[in-house]
Design an enzyme around this catalytic site. Structure first.
Site, PDB file in Angstrom:
ATOM      1  N   THR A 118      -2.512   3.266   5.418  1.00 50.91           N
ATOM      2  CA  THR A 118      -1.874   1.824   4.321  1.00 50.91           C
ATOM      3  C   THR A 118      -3.594   0.819   4.279  1.00 50.91           C
ATOM      4  OG1 THR A 118      -0.141   2.327   4.747  1.00 50.91           O
ATOM      5  CG2 THR A 118      -0.941  -0.224   4.885  1.00 50.91           C
ATOM      6  N   HIS A 123       4.067   3.983   9.823  1.00 46.31           N
ATOM      7  CA  HIS A 123       6.001   5.285   9.067  1.00 46.31           C
ATOM      8  C   HIS A 123       6.073   4.235   8.673  1.00 46.31           C
ATOM      9  CE1 HIS A 123       9.029   7.411   8.650  1.00 46.31           C
ATOM     10  NE2 HIS A 123       8.151   8.072   8.486  1.00 46.31           N
TER      11      HIS A 123
END
Ligand code: GLY
Length: 309
Positions: free
Chosen positions: A167, A220
């Site tokens: 990300t 995650h």
């Protein structure tokens, strides 16, 4: 101590052939954000600029370079939050948008809502005059290769996922002491269509409050959501822990409680900052007082002049 900006390029395992590009990418992004802060710009402008740079860099899992869904599509999530007003804007499962972080900012600035998703978010983008881009322009050879690999009957999805769990995000404090965060992602590899992760969820992918600090998370998503990682770290800071100690405590809790790996960048309003992760690697960079700090592995911390090549 002020201003300061810290960026992250994704927690996970960065393949060796991409490690230099990852470090160069986060350094370029932090420089772009810091240039805004140095000229008196706001922390919100700085984090959006830094994350836009990372979305445009095909080496990261956001914007161009996003991972693909099981059907081979790009669906992206992003959030911004302003620590002065607690205003936030988020989008999820958007397609054909080059810079979801800018769309998230428009949601914050131009609507009375906090969060738009999928078709509605794309409709809003059209209404705001945000150009749609062909999906192909967001897909790299690398993400297509990993998608194919994970569709194979003998694929090891966990191993495959670990290489691309990223990300991108940024946190900043401007000269006036206002904090902000921005986070953007293509999500997780071979996710179901319509899956939304932690990134656009307030308190999970990011949170910013002038009274405490700001956090942008990576890792995650399903595990991050279980512990609302960004808000958990700020809670520890409210109890008196430093940005670094609170980040480590939040990450340790996530690892022991839900067996999830993640990374964070964190600032407090005075300009203390941290870039911490429980994954093997996380490309990160920070800029403060004309010094650029950066690293990739745990314990790695390089410095150079902000204007040095
Ligand atoms: N942290 C990104 C995601 O799980 O979608």
């Amino acid at each position: 101590m002020l201003p300061v900006i810290v960026v992250q390029g994704g927690a996970g395992t960065v393949p060796s052939e991409r490690s230099e590009k990852s470090k160069a990418g986060v350094c370029a992004a932090v420089r772009a954000g810091f240039a805004i802060l140095r000229s008196g710009g706001s922390s919100m402008d700085a984090v959006v600029e830094a994350v836009t740079k990372l979305e445009n860099d095909p080496n990261f899992n956001a914007g161009c370079g996003s991972v693909l869904t099981t059907s081979g599509n790009v669906e992206m999530d992003a959030i911004v939050m302003d620590g002065k007003t607690l205003a936030s804007g988020a989008v999820s499962a958007v397609r054909n948008i080059a810079n979801p972080v800018q769309l998230a900012r428009l949601v914050m600035d131009k609507t009375s809502h906090n969060f738009l998703t999928a078709h509605g978010a794309n409709e809003f983008a059209r209404a705001m005059g945000v150009p749609e881009v062909p999906q192909e322009s967001l897909i790299t050879e690398y993400s297509r290769m990993r998608w194919r690999k994970n569709l194979a009957p003998d694929a090891n999805p966990v191993e495959c996922q670990m290489g691309k769990m990223g990300t991108v995000g940024a946190v900043a404090v401007d000269a006036e002491g206002n904090v902000a965060c921005a986070t953007s992602t293509g999500g997780i590899l071979n996710k179901m269509e319509g899956r939304v992760g932690d990134t656009p969820c307030i308190g999970c992918g990011g949170y910013a409050d002038n009274q405490v600090g700001a956090v942008s998370t990576t890792g995650h998503g399903e595990a991050i959501m279980k512990v609302t990682l960004a808000r958990l770290i700020l809670f520890h800071m409210e109890q008196g822990l430093s940005a670094e100690a609170a980040s480590d405590l939040g990450l340790d809790y996530m690892k022991s409680r839900v067996h999830g790996l993640a990374g964070v960048v964190t600032v407090d309003p005075q300009g203390h900052w941290a870039a911490r992760f429980s994954s093997l690697q996380m490309a990160w960079a920070a800029a403060q007082k004309d010094t650029l700090h950066y690293g990739l592995y745990a314990g790695e911390h390089f410095t150079k002049g902000i204007d040095e090549p």
